[in-house]
Design an enzyme around this catalytic site. Sequence first.
Site, PDB file in Angstrom:
ATOM      1  CG  HIS A   1      12.059  -5.552  -2.112  1.00 32.71           C
ATOM      2  ND1 HIS A   1      11.235  -5.161  -3.146  1.00 32.71           N
ATOM      3  CD2 HIS A   1      13.080  -6.253  -2.675  1.00 32.71           C
ATOM      4  CE1 HIS A   1      11.739  -5.594  -4.293  1.00 32.71           C
ATOM      5  NE2 HIS A   1      12.851  -6.271  -4.037  1.00 32.71           N
TER       6      HIS A   1
ATOM      7  CG  HIS B   1      11.101 -10.179  -6.197  1.00 33.18           C
ATOM      8  ND1 HIS B   1      12.154 -10.713  -6.915  1.00 33.18           N
ATOM      9  CD2 HIS B   1      11.643  -9.218  -5.417  1.00 33.18           C
ATOM     10  CE1 HIS B   1      13.275 -10.097  -6.567  1.00 33.18           C
ATOM     11  NE2 HIS B   1      12.988  -9.180  -5.659  1.00 33.18           N
TER      12      HIS B   1
ATOM     13  CE1 TYR C   1     -10.252  -1.062   5.177  1.00 32.70           C
ATOM     14  CE2 TYR C   1     -12.240  -0.768   3.854  1.00 32.70           C
ATOM     15  CZ  TYR C   1     -11.626  -0.931   5.085  1.00 32.70           C
ATOM     16  OH  TYR C   1     -12.386  -0.934   6.230  1.00 32.70           O
TER      17      TYR C   1
END
Length: 226
Positions: free
Chosen positions: A103, A105, A130
């Site tokens: 994860h 930002h 892709y």
Amino acid sequence: MSQAQIPVAQQACRDEVVRVGASLFLRGYAHSTAGNISLRLDESQGGGFLITPTDACLGQLDPGALAWVSDDGQPLAGERASKTLALHRRIYAAAPQARCVLHTHSTHLVALSLQGVWSEPDILPPITPYQVMKVGHVPHIAYRAPGDAAVADEVAQRIAQARHPLRAVMLERLGPVVWHHSPAQAMALLEELEETARLWLLCSPRPAPLSDARIDELRQRFNAPW
């Protein structure tokens, strides 16, 4: 559990988490103390999960400080686990093939979320081969405070309901969460998703999506998850 009891086989996993974190940070996919990484361990490595500590900088991770937690989330060693631990655990439970969850930002994906995504089921239209082959569908998850358990519930539900295997979601105002069979594959997926968002934001006028026929060709030739 003391650090001395950490299995020797787990050290390579810890080093790989540190390597991935440093790579993402140095190339601008992560910044400050935003983001987290987790890795599922097999029995020879002690079982459970490794996850970056809460408020850790991905560019300055200490392999010995990574949190080691059991399958049920109980701390075994290291510092306090990231507040997104519940989300990571739910993804692993809903996607058994996943071995790594990332994860960040990432700037262009967060900008896309702030500006307005293409649609709730797909934050971006299928504009590159892709993207279709390596990323697939990426639903938008409505904003909730970081670490809110309701996000974990919703992501697990999206994984269960998806027609094609999901490998990523976008948390509104926070950033992408991706998962894959290995840290290297998860990192490559994140890179492809962020670069696709950057292309979309840079293009004016917006590019047309790939046609259904071209997407079907990618499905037939490359088993694209779209």
